[in-house]
Write an enzyme that holds these catalytic residues in place. Structure first.
Site, PDB file in Angstrom:
ATOM      1  N   LEU A 293    -116.595 -24.748 -46.811  1.00  0.00           N
ATOM      2  CA  LEU A 293    -115.351 -24.456 -46.105  1.00  0.00           C
ATOM      3  C   LEU A 293    -114.214 -25.139 -46.862  1.00  0.00           C
ATOM      4  O   LEU A 293    -114.378 -26.260 -47.346  1.00  0.00           O
ATOM      5  CB  LEU A 293    -115.401 -24.998 -44.677  1.00  0.00           C
ATOM      6  CG  LEU A 293    -116.169 -24.193 -43.621  1.00  0.00           C
ATOM      7  CD1 LEU A 293    -116.286 -25.009 -42.333  1.00  0.00           C
ATOM      8  CD2 LEU A 293    -115.485 -22.864 -43.343  1.00  0.00           C
ATOM      9  N   ASP A 294    -113.065 -24.481 -46.947  1.00  0.00           N
ATOM     10  CA  ASP A 294    -111.898 -25.109 -47.563  1.00  0.00           C
ATOM     11  C   ASP A 294    -111.551 -26.400 -46.823  1.00  0.00           C
ATOM     12  O   ASP A 294    -111.832 -26.522 -45.625  1.00  0.00           O
ATOM     13  CB  ASP A 294    -110.689 -24.172 -47.501  1.00  0.00           C
ATOM     14  CG  ASP A 294    -110.854 -22.943 -48.375  1.00  0.00           C
ATOM     15  OD1 ASP A 294    -111.667 -22.998 -49.314  1.00  0.00           O
ATOM     16  OD2 ASP A 294    -110.168 -21.936 -48.112  1.00  0.00           O
TER      17      ASP A 294
END
EC number: 5.4.99.25
Length: 315
Positions: free
Chosen positions: A46-47
């Site tokens: 995930l960013d």
């Protein structure tokens, strides 16, 4: 120099609720330390901006992490309309500002464009690699790398709300779908530009939302264990899901204890009702103990593909 401890042999999957502002690898290493696990891996980054479900595989469960990486995902995203950034999210620099002026009908038409099977060009600010380097490293140096469009599938794209210049959507999509790219493309279709200001992954495969645990909760449990002289297995291990949940969608093939002896040594065995060209979930005996995954070979036998090490978990 003393030999560094290799950690516990602990197998299972933790549904981490990742906080914003941290990398997925940072979150992974924290979980690994909390559990004192000998091995750990996540199932698709995930960013740093994003929050939500990040399945962490511990021990033998890491052998099946690819199947969660390939699984469908669901996201809740809020986009700020009227501004486009170089990264398509709020971590980037604003490169264009425009007036927000569209009707609900125009929005509905634009959203319909993204539903179903489409082709998507990955963002330069992604972890995809070109000549061994992540694309985002080229992007930070101002280098544009040609990218081929890839097939994606948006199974659902639901309008949630439009409050001022903030648009919130619920998106259920296939692996490899970049929500930032959808947001940027949507902004261009609406003629105003847009970028992500909030992104939360709410589902991976069929894992339940309410089983997620945050790093703060893990830290509190470890503190409790220290204060009450409890073992990690007593306070943390109950949070783990069985490792076979990563392949729960595969057909189960149950093998007798006798055949299991051959199978666990890497030998193919003859079983009934074996599907062609499909990976299957292998269990053994009346207890239906999960031991790995396999597939039919050219001789029509069940050949093991990924088997776990059978052992007693220990602190």
């Amino acid at each position: 120099m003393a030999r560094r401890s290799r950690g516990r042999f602990i197998d299972g999957i933790l549904l981490l609720d990742k906080d914003t502002g941290m990398s997925s690898n940072f979150a992974l290493q924290r979980v690994k330390r909390f559990f004192n696990a000998n091995k750990a891996g996540h199932t698709g980054a995930l960013d740093p901006l994003a929050t939500g479900m990040l399945p962490i595989c511990l021990g033998e469960a890491t052998k099946f992490s690819q199947h969660l990486l390939d699984a469908d995902k669901r996201y809740l995203v809020t986009a700020k309309l009227g501004q486009r950034t170089d990264t398509s999210d709020s971590d980037g620099e604003i490169v264009q500002t425009r007036e927000v002026n569209f009707t609900q009908e125009q929005l509905d038409t634009a959203l319909e464009h993204f539903r179903g099977e489409t082709m998507q060009v990955p963002s330069m600010y992604s972890a995809l690699k070109h000549k061994g380097q992540p694309l985002y490293k080229y992007a930070r140096e101002g280098i544009e790398v040609p990218r081929e469009a890839r097939p994606i599938n948006v199974f659902e794209l639901n309008f949630i709300s439009l409050e001022g210049d903030e648009l919130t959507l619920d998106i259920h999509c296939s692996k490899g779908t970049y929500i930032r790219t959808i947001t940027d493309d949507l902004g261009e279709m609406l003629g105003c530009g847009a970028h992500v200001i909030m992104l939360r992954r709410t589902q991976v495969a069929g894992y339940p939302y309410d089983k997620m645990v945050s790093l703060k909760q893990l830290e509190e449990l470890v503190t409790k264990a220290d204060a009450e002289s409890l073992s990690l297995s007593e306070v943390l291990d109950p949070l783990l899901l069985p490792m076979d949940t990563a392949v729960s969608g595969f057909k189960e093939i149950n093998v007798s204890d006798e055949l299991a002896t051959y199978l666990m040594n890497g030998n193919p065995v003859q079983v009934a009702n074996l599907p062609v060209d499909e990976l299957v979930r292998i269990t053994i005996g009346d207890a239906r103990q999960f031991v790995g995954i396999g597939q039919m070979n050219d001789d029509g036998q069940l050949a093991p593909k990924r088997l776990i090490v059978l052992r007693e978990q220990q602190d």
